[in-house]
Write a protein that holds these residues in place. Structure first.
Motif, PDB file in Angstrom:
ATOM      1  N   VAL A 414      42.384  31.736  31.703  1.00  0.00           N
ATOM      2  CA  VAL A 414      43.338  33.037  32.531  1.00  0.00           C
ATOM      3  C   VAL A 414      42.249  34.288  32.158  1.00  0.00           C
ATOM      4  CG1 VAL A 414      44.800  35.265  31.762  1.00  0.00           C
ATOM      5  CG2 VAL A 414      45.952  33.139  32.083  1.00  0.00           C
ATOM      6  N   TYR A 422      40.986  40.029  38.863  1.00  0.00           N
ATOM      7  CA  TYR A 422      42.913  40.660  38.880  1.00  0.00           C
ATOM      8  C   TYR A 422      42.934  41.710  39.834  1.00  0.00           C
ATOM      9  CZ  TYR A 422      43.429  36.774  35.081  1.00  0.00           C
ATOM     10  OH  TYR A 422      43.386  35.439  34.486  1.00  0.00           O
ATOM     11  N   ILE A 443      47.277  41.123  32.191  1.00  0.00           N
ATOM     12  CA  ILE A 443      47.511  39.458  31.417  1.00  0.00           C
ATOM     13  C   ILE A 443      45.947  39.683  31.206  1.00  0.00           C
ATOM     14  CG2 ILE A 443      46.340  37.960  33.493  1.00  0.00           C
ATOM     15  CD1 ILE A 443      47.934  38.481  35.951  1.00  0.00           C
TER      16      ILE A 443
END
Ligand SMILES: Nc1ncnc2c1ncn2[C@@H]1O[C@H](COP(=O)(O)OP(=O)(O)O)[C@@H](O)[C@H]1O
Ligand SMILES: [Mg+2]
Lengths: 559, 254
Positions: A414, A422, A443
């Motif tokens: 991630v 993103y 995130i």
């Protein structure tokens, strides 16, 4: 009545003395930060219209987009290799240029600088300003000045990196022992000679470390420069998304993730090696310390004036030459022919003259406020989620080891995807606006916070927790009393650091249409309103610097 | 007052990864006795103490602590048992950033349900008792001082006060004075001894200084290589004899 005087040895049963701890500045600051974080998060949620329903709808849209991206479509191997090479060359050229500029800048900004009085504050301003304005913001500006392509990207990387490298190097210079410099001055050496021959050699290891660290950051940054046309693999991503070719976009994102993961592995390996290297050197130094009289200063057969081409020296020189060659190749790959550079001159003049006077406006300040809210709200929410993930991953708090390993790997992946990617995805899924930007920052803040928190949780003293277990405390009690109080300083410090990083990202997410001031910045340059651009850059620099200072002050008082 | 033993080890054996650390150790400790557990480093003293409150479980033999067998306790029974057994660590186990009072209050966690953070999250009655215990170890006036600003001896006394707040029926101390200077060592051991005598609490205290053991304890138990090699009242023992027994035991082992 509660008094604040300390109790004496009077019979405790009769008067136990004060039972309420006196207020401390530390507790007040901690409470203030907590209240501020909650308030800002709430304000952010209200601003972007976040509700359970909108979040569910957003997740739905995102899932639909991900299904449209499946399966990823990779470009040909040759294309991939070329895109990666260009990305790496941008990073190397930018980092190298920044290192070259940073050295004199750091010496000028250092406390014991002996040149003209005005030089030191000027150098400090350059350091603060270049550090506060993100790479992508410079990239937009430089694409306008130098045209599309990697030259603009590398210069943007260079200018932004100057701030960080120079700042860290300034710290190293200020920490270096002043006595050798005094000795050289006493011999009649000039200030530049003093810097080059006494300080530089001692800060050189620090400089190498800083530059490598920054190179790592810059490779990640270079991967998205193409979104504003500044070269590298991001160009292909922008093209694919622009033409709604989501399969191809997914393929490029995969390439970026793999590149970043390889980089992560490499930097872990390098860190391990340097740590081991240092240990070996230390133990050797310890062993030979006692018998210096027995060993000759020079190996047998070497003349006193001969530097001696032993293995270490050959390797060092070869490394230096290779570094220089790679740097020159990277510069050459930017294609900086004189015609192009002189063609940029009028553009540069137009931009610089157009910037004065800066044109502030209500819209601009609202957009800056939106960036600030997006960043702080996302950082606060990210810190909360990151804390949960960190508790699951840290070896001393995880309820179940295998879970810890899974979460750890997931977090690395991630973190491998740049924020702007993103943002591009959420904009494609949910439409323009700060909601997309908030989700992107949330995130990335979560993943970043989880890593920082897990690392510092593992460094805590395990004994209080053990002691409380032996007292008969429950799991949560032992955590709250034995681990959490130890963790508060690093939780706050790392949380503020995440907010700081999120803010730097949030001012550029607008480039993808994800809310905040980035969009205005891009638009002002496209419409040649450089006075607005200047105002935005100033506003960004002020806000970033203010948050950074606030974080530093809070950290100092909490430890 | 001597009743049922507070602690009874029967033929206890314990190993880690195939190595034997304790081998057939049997020991009864009656109520109110101060037992010094001596032996060189690596003899198995810490392991023995940890078997008593269930931080380790024995491989063979049985441990009965306050009438319970830690090996067969459920999690909540084990927690309840640990609440009745105080444990004092060599490195104190205090949270350095917190005040002495809050660290002492943590000794009461087993009697409370929810997690606690901050002095004011504990009931007033407990705060009063915590201050009383701080007073017993001579540190009531340091109650709001951060523990990492106290000296080593003071920190260990805070840890003892934390243990007292548990109202323990047995105190285990694992080298409580090994990181302290001689004066602080004597003060901490005297505090433990006084509490043991006043409240009738049994203490098992591992030490590696023979003189301190003889000066403080009612009874001296020596471990070597995981075996019990001596168990006698302190009164009849001299340091020379203790050392001698040490050496002959070592010779037999070797
Ligand atoms: N958790 C453990 N895992 C593996 N070996 C251990 C563990 N605890 C103790 N040991 C080993 O058991 C032996 C006895 O240790 P310990 O009981 O700590 O001795 P003492 O406290 O008398 O110095 C040592 O050799 C030590 O290495
Ligand atoms: Mg031990």
């Amino acid at each position: 009545m509660v008094s604040t005087t300390p109790a004496t040895h009077a019979p405790a049963a009769a008067d136990p003395g004060p039972l309420r701890p006196p207020w401390s500045a530390r507790a007040l600051i901690a409470a203030g930060l907590l209240v501020a974080a909650v308030a800002v998060t709430w304000l952010t949620f209200w601003w972007i219209g976040l509700s359970p329903a909108s979040l569910a709808a957003g997740l739905d849209d995102t899932a639909r987009l991900l299904r449209r991206m499946w399966p990823p479509d990779l470009p040909g191997a040759g294309d991939v290799a070329w895109m990666i090479a260009e990305t790496l060359l941008i990073a190397v050229a930018g980092t190298g240029l920044a290192a070259l500029v940073s050295v004199p800048l750091a010496f000028t900004a250092a406390r014991d600088h002996r040149g003209p009085r005005w030089l030191r504050p000027a150098a400090r301003v350059v350091v603060v300003l270049t550090r506060a304005v993100p790479t992508l913001a410079f990239a937009i500006l430089f694409v306008r000045i130098f045209g599309l392509g990697p030259l603009a990207g590398a210069l943007a990387v260079a200018v932004h990196s100057v701030g960080m490298i120079a700042k860290l190097l300034t710290d190293a210079v200020e920490e270096a022992d002043p006595v050798p410099a005094e000795a050289a001055r006493a011999c009649g050496a000039g200030e530049v000679q003093v810097a080059v021959s006494t300080v530089l050699p001692r800060v050189f290891p620090a400089l190498t470390g800083i530059v490598l660290y920054r190179l790592d950051i810059n490779i990640r940054a270079s991967a998205v420069l193409g979104v504003v046309g500044a070269g590298g693999i991001g160009v292909a991503l922008q093209t694919a998304l622009g033409s709604l070719n989501y399969h191809r976009a997914a393929g490029i994102i995969c390439v970026i993730v793999v590149l970043v993961l390889l980089l992560e592995l490499l930097s872990v390996a390098v860190r391990h090696r340097t740590v081991r290297h240092r240990r070996v050197r230390h133990s050797r130094a310890g062993r030979s310390a006692g018998d210096t009289t027995g060993t000759p200063a020079l190996p047998a057969g070497r003349a006193p004036h001969d530097v001696g081409w032993d293995r270490g020296r050959v390797l060092r020189v070869a490394g230096a030459v290779a570094t220089g060659v790679v740097f020159l190749v990277s510069l050459w790959s930017l294609n900086p022919d004189p015609g192009r550079l002189s063609g940029a001159w009028p553009n540069l003049r137009a931009v610089l003259t157009g910037m004065w006077p800066p044109a502030f406006s209500g819209d601009l300040l609202m957009a800056v406020l939106e960036s600030l809210l997006m960043a702080l709200g996302a950082a606060a929410a990210g810190a909360a989620c990151g804390l949960v993930l960190a508790l699951l991953t840290a070896v001393n708090t995880t309820p179940w080891r295998p879970l810890s390993a899974v979460v750890r790997v997931l977090l690395v992946v991630v973190r491998g995807i740049p924020d702007l990617v993103y943002a591009l995805l959420f904009v494609a899924a949910l439409g323009l606006g700060p909601f997309a930007g908030f989700l992107a920052l949330w995130i990335s803040s979560t993943a970043l916070a989880a890593k920082f928190f897990a690392d510092s949780l593992e460094q805590l003293d395990p004994l209080p927790h053990e002691a409380l277990t032996s007292v008969g405390a429950r799991r949560w009690q032992a955590f709250a009393a034995g681990i959490w109080p130890q963790f508060v300083p690093s939780f706050t410090g790392n949380g503020l650091f995440v907010a700081d990083l999120a803010l730097r990202e949030s001012v550029v997410l607008g480039i993808a249409g994800a809310g905040g001031v980035g969009y205005l910045m891009q638009e002002s340059i496209a419409t040649l309103r450089y006075d607005t651009t200047a105002a935005i850059v100033i506003a960004i620099a002020v806000v970033v610097y203010a948050i950074e200072t606030l974080a530093r002050v809070a950290r100092r008082h909490l430890l | 007052m001597i009743g049922d033993p507070v602690l009874r080890l029967s033929e206890v054996g314990k190993g880690f990864h195939g190595t034997t650390v304790l081998d057939g150790v049997s020991l009864d400790v009656p109520q109110g006795q101060f037992v010094a557990l001596v032996g060189p480093s690596g003899a198995g003293k810490s392991t023995l103490l940890r078997l008593v409150n269930g931080m380790h479980l024995p491989d063979s033999g049985t441990v009965r602590t306050l009438g319970e067998n830690p090996a067969s306790c459920s999690r909540s029974r084990l927690r309840a048992l640990r609440a009745r057994v105080g444990f004092v660590f060599q490195q104190f186990g205090l949270v350095g950033r917190l005040s002495a009072l809050e660290n002492v209050l943590m000794g009461s966690l087993a009697t409370l349900r929810l997690p606690r953070y901050g002095v004011m999250s504990y009931p007033r009655a407990l705060r009063i008792r915590a201050v009383e215990h701080l007073d017993r170890v001579g540190l009531a006036d340091r109650r709001f001082q951060r523990c990492d600003t106290l000296s080593g001896g003071q920190q260990q006394r805070v840890a003892v006060a934390r243990t007292l707040l548990q109202s323990p029926e047995l105190i285990l101390a694992d080298e409580p004075v090994a990181s302290l200077d001689p004066a602080a060592s004597v003060l901490v051991l005297e505090t433990l001894k006084r509490i043991s005598a006043e409240d009738g609490i049994s203490v098992v205290c591992s030490l590696h200084q023979i003189e301190l053991a003889l000066a403080t304890a009612d009874r001296v138990v020596a471990l070597r290589g995981g075996r019990l090699v001596l168990d006698e009242p302190a009164a009849g023992l001299t340091a020379e004899r203790l050392r001698e027994i040490y050496d002959t035991a070592g010779a037999r082992d070797g």
